[in-house]
Design a protein around this motif. Structure first.
Motif, PDB file in Angstrom:
ATOM      1  N   ALA A  92       0.691   4.077  -2.842  1.00 30.42           N
ATOM      2  CA  ALA A  92       0.402   5.468  -2.466  1.00 30.42           C
ATOM      3  C   ALA A  92       1.506   6.410  -2.947  1.00 30.42           C
ATOM      4  O   ALA A  92       1.233   7.578  -3.229  1.00 30.42           O
ATOM      5  CB  ALA A  92       0.228   5.575  -0.954  1.00 30.42           C
ATOM      6  N   LEU A 118       0.823  -1.205   0.000  1.00 29.13           N
ATOM      7  CA  LEU A 118       0.000   0.000   0.000  1.00 29.13           C
ATOM      8  C   LEU A 118       0.861   1.260   0.000  1.00 29.13           C
ATOM      9  O   LEU A 118       0.528   2.248  -0.664  1.00 29.13           O
ATOM     10  CB  LEU A 118      -0.959  -0.006   1.193  1.00 29.13           C
ATOM     11  N   GLN A 119       1.980   1.248   0.722  1.00 32.71           N
ATOM     12  CA  GLN A 119       2.897   2.394   0.722  1.00 32.71           C
ATOM     13  C   GLN A 119       3.469   2.628  -0.672  1.00 32.71           C
ATOM     14  O   GLN A 119       3.564   3.768  -1.131  1.00 32.71           O
ATOM     15  CB  GLN A 119       4.016   2.189   1.739  1.00 32.71           C
ATOM     16  N   LEU A 144      -4.795   3.377   7.814  1.00 32.05           N
ATOM     17  CA  LEU A 144      -3.683   3.682   6.917  1.00 32.05           C
ATOM     18  C   LEU A 144      -2.952   4.946   7.353  1.00 32.05           C
ATOM     19  O   LEU A 144      -1.733   5.029   7.240  1.00 32.05           O
ATOM     20  CB  LEU A 144      -4.181   3.815   5.477  1.00 32.05           C
ATOM     21  N   ILE A 178       0.133   6.303   5.579  1.00 29.78           N
ATOM     22  CA  ILE A 178      -0.351   6.239   4.197  1.00 29.78           C
ATOM     23  C   ILE A 178      -1.589   7.123   4.065  1.00 29.78           C
ATOM     24  O   ILE A 178      -2.570   6.934   4.777  1.00 29.78           O
ATOM     25  CB  ILE A 178      -0.703   4.778   3.813  1.00 29.78           C
ATOM     26  N   GLU A 179      -1.522   8.078   3.145  1.00 32.65           N
ATOM     27  CA  GLU A 179      -2.659   8.967   2.923  1.00 32.65           C
ATOM     28  C   GLU A 179      -3.639   8.307   1.949  1.00 32.65           C
ATOM     29  O   GLU A 179      -3.234   7.772   0.914  1.00 32.65           O
ATOM     30  CB  GLU A 179      -2.186  10.301   2.346  1.00 32.65           C
TER      31      GLU A 179
END
Length: 186
Positions: free
Chosen positions: A53, A49-50, A75, A80-81
């Motif tokens: 993103a 996910l990082q 997140l 993580i935005e």
């Protein structure tokens, strides 16, 4: 606190879309191009996910927006935005936007509906059994206490249990979780 966003299909390509519903719910129909990372597996997927993103904005989706908001909050803790799709796939479908659905995919009820059925059934069973054996009324009280706890903590143990039932698991043609992570990290 997560601010939900409305996204038109024309803007969908701007986002990496992550659907946090159960694999069974995901198979029943999802926003085109979405990756299925169930809410309870976000921590496992943190690295992928990082990376996703870092390439651009991330949109988190669920059935109604509640789980996606919790996912965005989780997140954020991981650095993580992400944005939450306002109204979830329910609003997406209501607006007439397309969904992807594998051929022959079963469509389980949304998790909140499954929880209401299970909780309501247990309350009725506790009430009915309590007519014959008074201590059985405690079952209804315990379910009520569980619902209060769920509301106060914004978690749902019953949903976590129901998510493990066979009809909420991925179908035979579903992309394995590990492959989803590889694609997401892409």
């Amino acid at each position: 606190m997560t601010t939900p966003v409305t996204v038109a299909p024309a803007r969908l390509a701007e986002f990496t879309v992550v659907d946090v519903r159960t694999p069974g719910e995901f198979a029943g129909g999802h926003v085109p191009g979405a990756y299925n990372i169930p809410l309870d597996r976000l921590d496992e997927a943190a690295s992928a996910l990082q990376k996703a993103a870092a390439r651009g904005p991330m949109l988190i989706v669920c059935a109604s927006g509640a789980r996606s908001a919790r996912g965005c909050d989780r997140l954020a803790v991981l650095g993580i935005e992400a944005l939450s799709l306002e109204g979830g796939t329910g609003a997406w479908v209501t607006a007439g936007h397309p969904v992807e659905r594998p051929a022959r995919a079963r469509t389980p009820w949304p998790m909140d509906r499954q929880v209401r059925l299970a909780a309501g059934s247990l309350v009725v069973a506790g009430f009915a059994a309590g007519l014959a054996w008074l201590p059985a009324h405690w079952l209804s009280g315990l379910v009520g206490a569980g619902l209060v706890f769920s509301a106060v903590t914004n978690t749902c143990g019953m949903a976590m249990l129901l998510a493990r039932l066979p009809h909420n698991r991925p179908g035979a043609d579903a992309v394995p979780f590990e492959e989803t992570l590889l694609r997401l990290a892409g």
